[in-house]
Design a protein around this motif. Sequence first.
Motif, PDB file in Angstrom:
ATOM      1  N   LEU A 284       0.828  -1.209   0.000  1.00  0.00           N
ATOM      2  CA  LEU A 284       0.000   0.000   0.000  1.00  0.00           C
ATOM      3  C   LEU A 284       0.865   1.264   0.000  1.00  0.00           C
ATOM      4  O   LEU A 284       0.562   2.228  -0.714  1.00  0.00           O
ATOM      5  CB  LEU A 284      -0.916  -0.011   1.219  1.00  0.00           C
ATOM      6  CG  LEU A 284      -2.066  -1.015   1.200  1.00  0.00           C
ATOM      7  CD1 LEU A 284      -2.694  -1.137   2.583  1.00  0.00           C
ATOM      8  CD2 LEU A 284      -3.119  -0.619   0.181  1.00  0.00           C
ATOM      9  N   GLN A 285       1.938   1.268   0.787  1.00  0.00           N
ATOM     10  CA  GLN A 285       2.812   2.440   0.860  1.00  0.00           C
ATOM     11  C   GLN A 285       3.395   2.787  -0.506  1.00  0.00           C
ATOM     12  O   GLN A 285       3.452   3.963  -0.900  1.00  0.00           O
ATOM     13  CB  GLN A 285       3.943   2.169   1.865  1.00  0.00           C
ATOM     14  CG  GLN A 285       4.984   3.275   1.980  1.00  0.00           C
ATOM     15  CD  GLN A 285       4.512   4.473   2.794  1.00  0.00           C
ATOM     16  OE1 GLN A 285       3.378   4.495   3.271  1.00  0.00           O
ATOM     17  NE2 GLN A 285       5.373   5.468   2.969  1.00  0.00           N
ATOM     18  N   LEU A 286       3.832   1.778  -1.236  1.00  0.00           N
ATOM     19  CA  LEU A 286       4.445   2.033  -2.536  1.00  0.00           C
ATOM     20  C   LEU A 286       3.450   2.650  -3.523  1.00  0.00           C
ATOM     21  O   LEU A 286       3.832   3.466  -4.370  1.00  0.00           O
ATOM     22  CB  LEU A 286       5.009   0.731  -3.112  1.00  0.00           C
ATOM     23  CG  LEU A 286       6.259   0.180  -2.413  1.00  0.00           C
ATOM     24  CD1 LEU A 286       6.610  -1.198  -2.960  1.00  0.00           C
ATOM     25  CD2 LEU A 286       7.437   1.136  -2.577  1.00  0.00           C
ATOM     26  N   GLN A 287       2.175   2.270  -3.413  1.00  0.00           N
ATOM     27  CA  GLN A 287       1.179   2.792  -4.350  1.00  0.00           C
ATOM     28  C   GLN A 287       0.528   4.076  -3.844  1.00  0.00           C
ATOM     29  O   GLN A 287       0.412   5.055  -4.591  1.00  0.00           O
ATOM     30  CB  GLN A 287       0.110   1.721  -4.609  1.00  0.00           C
ATOM     31  CG  GLN A 287       0.668   0.482  -5.313  1.00  0.00           C
ATOM     32  CD  GLN A 287      -0.387  -0.590  -5.510  1.00  0.00           C
ATOM     33  OE1 GLN A 287      -1.264  -0.511  -6.376  1.00  0.00           O
ATOM     34  NE2 GLN A 287      -0.296  -1.645  -4.716  1.00  0.00           N
ATOM     35  N   ALA A 296       4.622  -1.752 -10.832  1.00  0.00           N
ATOM     36  CA  ALA A 296       5.883  -1.316 -10.236  1.00  0.00           C
ATOM     37  C   ALA A 296       5.985  -1.745  -8.777  1.00  0.00           C
ATOM     38  O   ALA A 296       7.057  -2.156  -8.311  1.00  0.00           O
ATOM     39  CB  ALA A 296       6.018   0.202 -10.347  1.00  0.00           C
ATOM     40  N   ALA A 297       4.882  -1.687  -8.045  1.00  0.00           N
ATOM     41  CA  ALA A 297       4.896  -2.101  -6.641  1.00  0.00           C
ATOM     42  C   ALA A 297       5.161  -3.591  -6.517  1.00  0.00           C
ATOM     43  O   ALA A 297       5.923  -4.033  -5.647  1.00  0.00           O
ATOM     44  CB  ALA A 297       3.563  -1.742  -5.979  1.00  0.00           C
ATOM     45  N   GLY A 298       4.532  -4.397  -7.378  1.00  0.00           N
ATOM     46  CA  GLY A 298       4.768  -5.835  -7.336  1.00  0.00           C
ATOM     47  C   GLY A 298       6.193  -6.186  -7.702  1.00  0.00           C
ATOM     48  O   GLY A 298       6.829  -7.040  -7.065  1.00  0.00           O
ATOM     49  N   TYR A 419      -5.988   4.808   3.689  1.00  0.00           N
ATOM     50  CA  TYR A 419      -5.289   4.488   2.440  1.00  0.00           C
ATOM     51  C   TYR A 419      -5.696   5.417   1.291  1.00  0.00           C
ATOM     52  O   TYR A 419      -5.103   5.369   0.209  1.00  0.00           O
ATOM     53  CB  TYR A 419      -5.529   3.022   2.059  1.00  0.00           C
ATOM     54  CG  TYR A 419      -6.865   2.737   1.418  1.00  0.00           C
ATOM     55  CD1 TYR A 419      -6.987   2.680   0.037  1.00  0.00           C
ATOM     56  CD2 TYR A 419      -7.989   2.520   2.195  1.00  0.00           C
ATOM     57  CE1 TYR A 419      -8.213   2.414  -0.555  1.00  0.00           C
ATOM     58  CE2 TYR A 419      -9.214   2.242   1.623  1.00  0.00           C
ATOM     59  CZ  TYR A 419      -9.315   2.184   0.246  1.00  0.00           C
ATOM     60  OH  TYR A 419     -10.534   1.914  -0.330  1.00  0.00           O
ATOM     61  N   ARG A 420      -6.665   6.272   1.508  1.00  0.00           N
ATOM     62  CA  ARG A 420      -7.068   7.238   0.479  1.00  0.00           C
ATOM     63  C   ARG A 420      -6.289   8.552   0.585  1.00  0.00           C
ATOM     64  O   ARG A 420      -6.392   9.401  -0.295  1.00  0.00           O
ATOM     65  CB  ARG A 420      -8.566   7.527   0.585  1.00  0.00           C
ATOM     66  CG  ARG A 420      -9.448   6.289   0.422  1.00  0.00           C
ATOM     67  CD  ARG A 420     -10.915   6.670   0.412  1.00  0.00           C
ATOM     68  NE  ARG A 420     -11.792   5.522   0.496  1.00  0.00           N
ATOM     69  CZ  ARG A 420     -12.151   4.775  -0.543  1.00  0.00           C
ATOM     70  NH1 ARG A 420     -11.690   5.076  -1.737  1.00  0.00           N
ATOM     71  NH2 ARG A 420     -12.956   3.737  -0.386  1.00  0.00           N
ATOM     72  N   SER A 421      -5.525   8.700   1.659  1.00  0.00           N
ATOM     73  CA  SER A 421      -4.756   9.937   1.871  1.00  0.00           C
ATOM     74  C   SER A 421      -3.281   9.588   1.977  1.00  0.00           C
ATOM     75  O   SER A 421      -2.872   8.859   2.894  1.00  0.00           O
ATOM     76  CB  SER A 421      -5.224  10.640   3.141  1.00  0.00           C
ATOM     77  OG  SER A 421      -4.308  11.638   3.533  1.00  0.00           O
ATOM     78  N   ALA A 422      -2.471  10.126   1.073  1.00  0.00           N
ATOM     79  CA  ALA A 422      -1.041   9.816   1.083  1.00  0.00           C
ATOM     80  C   ALA A 422      -0.380  10.279   2.382  1.00  0.00           C
ATOM     81  O   ALA A 422       0.428   9.550   2.977  1.00  0.00           O
ATOM     82  CB  ALA A 422      -0.365  10.467  -0.116  1.00  0.00           C
ATOM     83  N   SER A 423      -0.704  11.447   2.844  1.00  0.00           N
ATOM     84  CA  SER A 423      -0.059  11.971   4.052  1.00  0.00           C
ATOM     85  C   SER A 423      -0.456  11.174   5.288  1.00  0.00           C
ATOM     86  O   SER A 423       0.384  10.861   6.142  1.00  0.00           O
ATOM     87  CB  SER A 423      -0.408  13.444   4.235  1.00  0.00           C
ATOM     88  OG  SER A 423      -1.810  13.623   4.355  1.00  0.00           O
ATOM     89  N   ALA A 424      -1.752  10.840   5.411  1.00  0.00           N
ATOM     90  CA  ALA A 424      -2.225  10.082   6.572  1.00  0.00           C
ATOM     91  C   ALA A 424      -1.620   8.679   6.588  1.00  0.00           C
ATOM     92  O   ALA A 424      -1.184   8.180   7.636  1.00  0.00           O
ATOM     93  CB  ALA A 424      -3.746  10.007   6.571  1.00  0.00           C
ATOM     94  N   PHE A 425      -1.594   8.040   5.432  1.00  0.00           N
ATOM     95  CA  PHE A 425      -1.054   6.684   5.381  1.00  0.00           C
ATOM     96  C   PHE A 425       0.449   6.693   5.656  1.00  0.00           C
ATOM     97  O   PHE A 425       0.969   5.828   6.364  1.00  0.00           O
ATOM     98  CB  PHE A 425      -1.336   6.027   4.028  1.00  0.00           C
ATOM     99  CG  PHE A 425      -1.090   4.540   4.027  1.00  0.00           C
ATOM    100  CD1 PHE A 425      -2.098   3.663   4.365  1.00  0.00           C
ATOM    101  CD2 PHE A 425       0.160   4.018   3.714  1.00  0.00           C
ATOM    102  CE1 PHE A 425      -1.875   2.292   4.403  1.00  0.00           C
ATOM    103  CE2 PHE A 425       0.395   2.660   3.741  1.00  0.00           C
ATOM    104  CZ  PHE A 425      -0.633   1.796   4.080  1.00  0.00           C
ATOM    105  N   ASP A 426       1.159   7.666   5.114  1.00  0.00           N
ATOM    106  CA  ASP A 426       2.603   7.746   5.311  1.00  0.00           C
ATOM    107  C   ASP A 426       2.938   7.917   6.797  1.00  0.00           C
ATOM    108  O   ASP A 426       3.870   7.295   7.316  1.00  0.00           O
ATOM    109  CB  ASP A 426       3.168   8.906   4.501  1.00  0.00           C
ATOM    110  CG  ASP A 426       4.684   8.941   4.502  1.00  0.00           C
ATOM    111  OD1 ASP A 426       5.308   7.884   4.275  1.00  0.00           O
ATOM    112  OD2 ASP A 426       5.250  10.023   4.731  1.00  0.00           O
ATOM    113  N   ALA A 427       2.190   8.741   7.482  1.00  0.00           N
ATOM    114  CA  ALA A 427       2.429   8.947   8.910  1.00  0.00           C
ATOM    115  C   ALA A 427       2.203   7.655   9.687  1.00  0.00           C
ATOM    116  O   ALA A 427       3.000   7.298  10.580  1.00  0.00           O
ATOM    117  CB  ALA A 427       1.518  10.051   9.436  1.00  0.00           C
TER     118      ALA A 427
END
Length: 480
Positions: A284-287, A296-298, A419-427
């Motif tokens: 999930l992080q990669l995508q 690319a993630a796989g 998982y719909r928010s890049a910043s939230a998921f990254d944190a």
Amino acid sequence: MPDVRIASAQGKWILLTTVLGSSMALLDSTVVNVALPRIGDDLDASLSALQWTINAYMLTLAGLILLGGSLGDQYGRRKIFVIGVVWFAAASLMCGLAPTDAVLIGARALQGIGGALLTPGSLALIQASFHPDDRARAVGLWSGFGGIGAAIGPFLGGWLVDGPGWRWVFLLNVPLALLCVPVALRHVPESADGRAHGRFDVLGAVLGALALGLVTFALIEAGTASLLAVAGVAAGVAFVYVEKRRQDPMLPLDIFGSRQFTALNVVTLCVYGAFGGYFFLTALQLQVVAGYSALAAGTALLPTTALMLLFSARSGALADRIGPRIPLTVGPLLCATAMLLMLRVGEHANYLTDVLPAVLVQGVGMVVLVAPLTASVLASVDTTRAGIASGINNAAARAASLIAVAALPLLAGMGPEAYRSASAFDAAFHRAMPICAGVLVVGAALAFALVRRPAPGCVRPECRTHGNVTSPPIEAEGRP
């Protein structure tokens, strides 16, 4: 005595059908993670629904895999294997056609039942069919080709997700089954264990799966299911009580009289719990955060599997010479380092400088760890119990992954839409990876403190080549 030779036409057909069957389950265990973001977008699913997409399959597979092997011994290994393949394909078709996330989750649970029937059966068919002189080579080819399937899985899954769509990740199993079943019926001899008595620990299997399911539900739906957590613990206590009193339990508790076996399974829980959380969140992080495509993630994680395929047999040989204590200590520490290196992966991450170093260190750690862990588990029990010991260890690894996928988002503070928010998921990812690394450090400390060199002449694994990153290789009973 089985007499099929590996060079014969029948021997090649047997290898083909067992590799096809086991690859179906193996592909699904590695491919689905890559498809999760697209599944969530298409079905408007929450993070908890994505967790259940992984865990519904793992729950029934972990809960029933020991029972699946017993059914094959009693009713015929080919028969149960074929039923498992057909069941798995039918459930895969349901997954591919699922109109909602709820239907997908239900179909994934059914898929796990099929996996529990075919996974132990594929290796058991090789053990029961090939001449003793050819058996080791046949197992080596089976595990090697299975490892190649595990390596191809994320790449193939990513290509399907980016191309025809995520549904084809599941629909691909249907033509594989259509090829596998006729070959099995025509070319694979039927076999059964004449000592099998027809009594099955169905109650134990139900209680075990119920305990795992309730605890998993309580973790995923945190805050609304505390009573279910208590019920899950109660079901676990009932499971132990039933297994202790049954004459022929699915999980013979006396096997844990070996301190080495018990210690190794605790290490397994730590190691594969961390792996389960790592692979679930990293895909999930990669995508979501790094902006990679599914393909690319796989492909990004492929070096880990490639290293295991190339060097797992040599790692097992090294552990035979120096003992398992050092590999089982160093391996988890390397994997913990890799998970901390993954903290470098953020928005617009560069593959060569940010992702690849972590993936390579992860691969080296797993090479050092996995084969010696399997060998040590088998060596910790009497030769006649090698099959059940391997099955317990495999089920423990899958249960650990199940719990990790359920608990880690909760511990990392991931909301239902994270998982719909890049910043939230990254944190949240930056909070989750140190947790996984910490669990691995605990596993390394336990291995250093408790694992000892096995006695000479103990049983050794036949599946020396290994490429599955989600669980240890499973061994069959009835070896000479």
